[in-house]
Design a protein around this motif. Structure first.
Motif: not given
Length: 442
Positions: A258-266
């Motif tokens: 989820x953290x990885x996705x938040x960073x990518x979507x950032x």
């Protein structure tokens, strides 16, 4: 955090068992109304107006707009997760949606006072930047409501319907302001283009439009009440940052994907915001569109984007969000590069490659929202969507800064296209390793 929810599953416990069509429609009307800010203010009318020759050198002003939006992005990055967290804790999610929405309405109405003169440029930039800040705050609470009006089986469709309503609302409003005020030499109520009056009156119409269509969700969707297991004592504003740091650390330990996705979507969602924020500016400054032609293009773009987003919402529930996002980002990068490389080709380039580009924006935005919504534990929607705002469009200094930097370095507005495409490319590369099927554990 308790329970397990898998991306793409049909039994995520944080979602209700049954979708209320009335509440879905009421919720989606906020998206319909928000077109007043997204389409009219930030993309196709007001930003095109204040970057016009009446305010000074176009390339210089375009860069200044980029820096103003970058500053707004920094403010939202710092504040959005805290405001979302506190709305979860207080159980006043709908209240803060209303407060922030009507601040945006007030700021939009204040744009009426931005006359067509360089001395009013600063006021215009401040109002646009402040509007972006409070619009993001409102979006945090609006997105958090997605889990209140959808089920695990319909979340993609509901999210896509909301985004699609936004584009359709943009079409209707743009038609009204184009034929009512901007296109005629003398519009409704005797309004003319002298001293920017046609655009300034359009801002009053946009403010009224957003305010009116924001009301259904405030009346029809019940106020949020956090589940007992998710309730936490209220803390001071500064202490909220300590709680936020603890929550991020726990999220890193329990749901790293989820953290990885938040960073990518950032990264990639900031690029998506840049596409629409600077689309109208590029059409006017690079491809010679008149203000009226920009609006005609905007109407066509909203038709394409709205249809694509509604269709993609149904595919999201069947295929999952990640394939939708990846396909959309690749399409955006290809079309954006064509616009950049063929910028000397005239308006036909923007009408073809630029219109094709709008095909992918909405599906990427909607699927990104559903990807995250399926993962959030109950009672944490506002906080996590606050992080989503912070790490995505809310950190919107990235795309505007890259746009402004490219324009500043190379001295021509079309180089800004390449800046936005680079942001999208980085976001895509960061998204590819993120697992589409993931668990939230706590």
């Amino acid at each position: 955090m308790t329970g397990i929810a898998e991306q793409g599953s049909t039994d995520a416990p944080m979602l209700p068992d049954k979708t209320s069509k009335r509440r879905v429609v009421a919720w989606s009307f906020w998206d319909w109304g928000s077109a007043a800010f997204n389409a009219v203010v930030t993309t196709f009318v007001f930003t095109v107006y204040i970057t016009g020759s009446s305010f000074g050198d176009k390339d210089v002003i375009t860069a200044q707009l980029g820096w103003a939006l970058a500053i707004a992005g920094v403010l939202v990055a710092v504040l959005a997760p805290i405001t979302g967290q506190r709305s979860d804790t207080s159980g006043r999610r709908k209240l803060w949606l209303g407060v922030n929405t009507f601040i945006v309405v007030g700021l939009t109405a204040a744009m009426f006072f931005v006359e067509a003169s360089p001395s009013f440029l600063l006021l215009g930039l401040v109002l646009v930047a402040a509007g972006n800040v409070f619009f993001e705050f409102a979006s945090v609470n609006y997105n958090a409501m997605l889990s209140q009006v959808s089920t695990a089986r319909t979340i993609g469709k509901v999210s896509g319907f909301g985004w699609g309503m936004g584009y359709i609302g943009g079409i209707v409003l743009l038609l009204i302001v184009y034929f009512g005020f901007i296109s005629p030499d003398v519009g409704l109520f005797g309004v003319t283009g002298e001293n920017g009056l046609s655009v300034r009156v359009t801002m009053l119409i946009a403010a009224a439009w957003f305010g009116l269509f924001a009301l259904p969700v405030l009346f029809s969707v019940p106020e949020y009440h956090s589940p007992a297991a998710a309730r936490r004592p209220r803390v001071s504003f500064l202490r909220s940052y300590v709680v936020l740091a603890e929550d991020i650390a726990r999220l890193w330990k329990t749901s790293r994907q989820t953290v990885y996705f938040l960073v990518a979507s950032a990264i990639f969602r900031d690029g998506l915001a840049g596409v629409f924020t600077f689309g109208g500016v590029l059409a006017a400054s690079v491809f010679g569109f008149s203000p009226g032609e920009v609006i005609i293009f905007a109407i066509a773009a909203n038709v394409v984007a709205g249809i694509a987003t509604i269709i993609a919402g149904s595919l999201d529930d069947r295929l999952g969000a990640k394939p939708i996002i990846v396909t959309a980002l690749i399409g955006l990068i290809v079309c954006g590069l064509l616009v950049f490389l063929l910028h000397d080709g005239g308006q036909i380039v923007f009408w073809t490659a630029g219109l094709a580009l709008t095909l992918f924006v909405g599906p990427a935005q909607s699927a990104s929202r559903t990807f995250l919504a399926r993962l959030i534990p109950p009672g944490r929607e506002g906080e996590v969507f606050g992080l989503y705002a912070t790490t995505g469009r809310a950190v919107s200094f990235l795309a505007p800064a890259m746009f402004a930097l490219m324009v500043t370095i190379f001295g021509a507005t079309y180089w800004g296209i390449l800046g936005i495409m680079l942001v999208l490319l980085v976001g895509l590369l960061l998204l590819l390793p993120v697992k589409a099927h993931q668990h939230q554990i706590g």
